[in-house]
Design a protein around this motif. Structure first.
Motif, mmCIF file in Angstrom:
data_model
loop_
_atom_site.group_PDB
_atom_site.id
_atom_site.type_symbol
_atom_site.label_atom_id
_atom_site.label_comp_id
_atom_site.label_asym_id
_atom_site.label_seq_id
_atom_site.Cartn_x
_atom_site.Cartn_y
_atom_site.Cartn_z
ATOM 1 N N MET A 1 -32.311 19.245 -26.672
ATOM 2 C CA MET A 1 -32.146 20.198 -27.772
ATOM 3 C C MET A 1 -30.693 20.223 -28.243
ATOM 4 N N SER A 2 -29.776 20.107 -27.270
ATOM 5 C CA SER A 2 -28.348 20.106 -27.620
ATOM 6 C C SER A 2 -27.977 18.823 -28.347
ATOM 7 N N MET A 3 -28.650 17.750 -28.002
ATOM 8 C CA MET A 3 -28.427 16.474 -28.685
ATOM 9 C C MET A 3 -28.888 16.602 -30.139
ATOM 10 N N ASP A 4 -30.056 17.233 -30.301
ATOM 11 C CA ASP A 4 -30.601 17.457 -31.644
ATOM 12 C C ASP A 4 -29.652 18.322 -32.464
ATOM 13 N N GLN A 5 -29.137 19.362 -31.798
ATOM 14 C CA GLN A 5 -28.201 20.267 -32.475
ATOM 15 C C GLN A 5 -26.923 19.515 -32.834
ATOM 16 N N GLY A 6 -26.487 18.650 -31.921
ATOM 17 C CA GLY A 6 -25.284 17.843 -32.142
ATOM 18 C C GLY A 6 -25.434 16.965 -33.366
ATOM 19 N N PHE A 7 -26.594 16.348 -33.506
ATOM 20 C CA PHE A 7 -26.877 15.504 -34.675
ATOM 21 C C PHE A 7 -26.816 16.325 -35.953
ATOM 22 N N SER A 8 -27.455 17.483 -35.913
ATOM 23 C CA SER A 8 -27.483 18.335 -37.113
ATOM 24 C C SER A 8 -26.072 18.718 -37.514
ATOM 25 N N ASP A 9 -25.254 19.112 -36.498
ATOM 26 C CA ASP A 9 -23.870 19.511 -36.779
ATOM 27 C C ASP A 9 -23.087 18.334 -37.374
ATOM 28 N N PHE A 10 -23.336 17.168 -36.802
ATOM 29 C CA PHE A 10 -22.614 15.970 -37.219
ATOM 30 C C PHE A 10 -22.891 15.653 -38.691
ATOM 31 N N LYS B 1 -30.921 9.208 -37.244
ATOM 32 C CA LYS B 1 -31.074 10.643 -36.938
ATOM 33 C C LYS B 1 -32.558 11.021 -36.903
ATOM 34 N N GLY B 2 -33.280 10.526 -37.939
ATOM 35 C CA GLY B 2 -34.717 10.828 -38.013
ATOM 36 C C GLY B 2 -35.452 10.332 -36.781
ATOM 37 N N VAL B 3 -35.153 9.089 -36.407
ATOM 38 C CA VAL B 3 -35.815 8.510 -35.224
ATOM 39 C C VAL B 3 -35.448 9.298 -33.975
ATOM 40 N N MET B 4 -34.142 9.596 -33.868
ATOM 41 C CA MET B 4 -33.678 10.340 -32.692
ATOM 42 C C MET B 4 -34.348 11.705 -32.602
ATOM 43 N N GLU B 5 -34.461 12.385 -33.741
ATOM 44 C CA GLU B 5 -35.084 13.711 -33.760
ATOM 45 C C GLU B 5 -36.520 13.644 -33.267
ATOM 46 N N ASN B 6 -37.223 12.613 -33.732
ATOM 47 C CA ASN B 6 -38.615 12.457 -33.268
ATOM 48 C C ASN B 6 -38.677 12.284 -31.764
ATOM 49 N N TRP B 7 -37.737 11.496 -31.240
ATOM 50 C CA TRP B 7 -37.696 11.300 -29.789
ATOM 51 C C TRP B 7 -37.392 12.602 -29.060
ATOM 52 N N VAL B 8 -36.461 13.349 -29.646
ATOM 53 C CA VAL B 8 -36.088 14.639 -29.038
ATOM 54 C C VAL B 8 -37.309 15.549 -28.953
ATOM 55 N N TYR B 9 -38.058 15.618 -30.054
ATOM 56 C CA TYR B 9 -39.241 16.489 -30.059
ATOM 57 C C TYR B 9 -40.295 15.989 -29.075
ATOM 58 N N ASP C 1 -24.054 3.614 -47.769
ATOM 59 C CA ASP C 1 -25.121 2.820 -47.127
ATOM 60 C C ASP C 1 -25.109 3.010 -45.616
ATOM 61 N N GLU C 2 -23.890 3.083 -45.088
ATOM 62 C CA GLU C 2 -23.741 3.260 -43.633
ATOM 63 C C GLU C 2 -24.315 4.611 -43.203
ATOM 64 N N GLN C 3 -24.010 5.649 -44.034
ATOM 65 C CA GLN C 3 -24.510 7.000 -43.727
ATOM 66 C C GLN C 3 -26.028 7.060 -43.845
ATOM 67 N N LYS C 4 -26.567 6.320 -44.859
ATOM 68 C CA LYS C 4 -28.036 6.297 -45.014
ATOM 69 C C LYS C 4 -28.676 5.737 -43.748
ATOM 70 N N GLU C 5 -28.022 4.691 -43.234
ATOM 71 C CA GLU C 5 -28.522 4.076 -41.999
ATOM 72 C C GLU C 5 -28.499 5.101 -40.852
ATOM 73 N N LEU C 6 -27.395 5.883 -40.841
ATOM 74 C CA LEU C 6 -27.264 6.907 -39.802
ATOM 75 C C LEU C 6 -28.341 7.987 -39.921
ATOM 76 N N TYR C 7 -28.659 8.325 -41.184
ATOM 77 C CA TYR C 7 -29.716 9.321 -41.410
ATOM 78 C C TYR C 7 -31.042 8.834 -40.825
ATOM 79 N N GLU C 8 -31.273 7.537 -41.026
ATOM 80 C CA GLU C 8 -32.509 6.959 -40.468
ATOM 81 C C GLU C 8 -32.517 7.061 -38.947
#
Lengths: 225, 249
Positions: free
Chosen positions: A60-69, A88-96, A79-86
């Protein structure tokens, strides 16, 4: 006036017996004695729940860390940030997914501990019912023992998680070659969420052992005894 | 005020399913016991002694027939009401003591009242003192002898000052000397007005009871009993014989 030692170790057996008179006895004493009697099982179950809570807080803290970031990076994403957003999405799914897995495992630990408790102590629980303690009250005693294990585990796991988050955030283990690491950020609402999920797991997990308890007859188990 | 017998078992039947077969534990049993009696229930294994005690104690309900205790029909009570009835009116003493191993002697005595708002703590202490366990109050059952454990169980049965005490093979797991002490204790309690029912195989124990009934195949086959009031309890067979005599006469 005669000075009397208050230490139980230094008083005689007679005095100890009279000291006993001042001890109150109720369901809380009963539950605590029960938890202590089965301490090896209690420690095993409690540490399993603590480990799961720890993992839950961590993710949960990792998820929160991503959101803050990503909150910090306002503006048109590159383009680099778009890649990061992707990512983030994958990571969030894993977190859940992992959080849900933690909860499911917590349900299993509570159910397993509860079933063993009810089956192992069936004669004792039947005796309680035979001497006039109603089924809901006997169920309260079982639920009380399970609650100590559940909330004790959640408390230890959450505190451990809270203690580890600043360390992990400082270490910020690098995953990618370009130096992007996992950001960790602890949100106090994680404690509430952890308690809520633990309570849900506790309710789900204890329903089967309590159902077994309601189905057992004090008469049958006394006959077995 | 109810002038009927203290315990009235009326045409009670109870069947248990044991796999594919059905066992008739009680077969239309009739029984009347007056208040303040001490009755030994004897009979071979499987004769229905324990089932009878369980029915009278509200641990089980009959398939048919009724059971009245001091005018109250307990056979129709639901599980919650039966638990309340047991707590307030019945003291159970079991063959294997059934004490809670993690609790001290005193705590075991207080178990039936642990949910009470104001548990009779002093009474628990007094009962253990009476049982000669003054110095053993803080001991767990594992540190007590068989006789001491049974006396803790008796104290537990008395904590709510019940009107009825049911003992299922109370001396079945202790030596003969201790058994004699336990029976003397039962007689003392009976002298104080407690109604006592003892299911036993032990002839010496049964011989020291004030009255005795014999049970076989779920029936009372012999009611030797004479209460202090002089009332003679008739068994089912004796009732049938009497009826026949009346019809013939």
């Amino acid at each position: 006036m005669e000075k009397r030692s208050t230490s139980l170790r230094s008083i005689s057996r007679k005095e100890r017996a009279s000291a006993n008179r001042n001890v109150r006895f109720g369901p809380i004493t009963y539950i605590s004695r029960d938890v202590w009697r089965n301490r090896s099982r209690t420690i095993m179950s409690l540490s399993s729940i603590a480990a799961l809570s720890f993992l839950f807080v961590l993710f949960m803290s990792m998820d929160q860390g991503f959101s803050d970031f990503f909150e910090d990076d306002i503006g048109v994403p590159s383009d680099e940030q778009k890649e990061l957003y992707e990512v983030k999405g994958v990571m969030e799914n894993w977190v859940y997914l992992i959080s849900a897995l933690c909860m499911a495992l917590m349900v299993l630990v509570v159910a397993n501990t509860g079933i063993i408790t009810v089956l192992e102590r069936k004669q004792e629980l039947a005796t309680l019912r035979a001497i006039g303690i109603s089924l809901p009250k006997v169920a309260t005693l079982v639920a009380g023992s399970l609650s100590i294990i559940l909330y004790g585990g959640i408390l230890i796991g959450t505190l451990l998680g809270m203690a580890c988050i600043p360390i992990l955030d400082r270490v910020n283990v690098s995953l990618f070659s370009d130096g992007i690491g996992f950001p960790f950020s602890f949100d106090p609402s994680t404690i509430v969420l952890s308690l809520l999920i633990g309570t849900g797991a506790g309710l789900l997990g204890s329903s089967l052992p309590l159902f077994i308890l309601t189905q057992s007859s004090p008469l049958e188990v006394l006959r077995d005894g | 005020m109810d002038d009927g017998p203290f315990i009235k078992v009326d045409s009670v039947t109870k069947r248990y399913n044991m796999g594919h077969s059905t066992v008739n534990a009680l077969n239309g049993m009739d029984l009347e016991i007056e208040e303040g009696e001490m009755v030994a229930i004897m009979g071979p294994s499987g004769s229905g002694k324990t089932t009878l005690l369980n029915m009278i104690g509200g641990l089980d309900s009959p398939d048919s027939g009724t059971i009245h205790i001091k005018g109250m029909e307990i056979s129709s009570l639901n599980e919650g009401q039966r638990a309340q009835f047991r707590k307030n009116n019945v003291g159970f003493i079991f063959q294997f003591f059934n004490l809670i191993p993690s609790l001290t002697a005193l705590e075991n005595v207080l178990v039936p009242v642990m949910f009470d708002k104001d548990p009779p703590f002093e009474r628990g202490v007094q009962l253990l003192e009476r049982m000669g366990l003054k110095d053993r109050m803080g001991h767990i059952p594992g540190k007590l002898s068989g006789g001491e454990r049974q006396r803790v169980a008796i104290a537990r049965a008395l904590i709510n000052d019940p009107m009825l005490i049911l003992a299922d093979e109370p001396t079945g797991n202790i030596d003969s000397e201790t058994a004699r002490e336990i029976v003397s204790l039962f007689k003392e309690l009976n002298d104080e007005g407690k109604t006592m029912l003892l299911a036993t195989h032990d002839r010496i124990v049964a011989g020291r009871a004030r009255s005795m009934i014999k049970v076989r195949d779920g029936h009372v086959v012999k009611g030797k009993a004479h209460s202090r009031s002089g009332m003679v309890h008739l068994s089912d067979e004796e009732k049938v014989k009497k009826k026949k005599r009346v019809v013939k006469g």
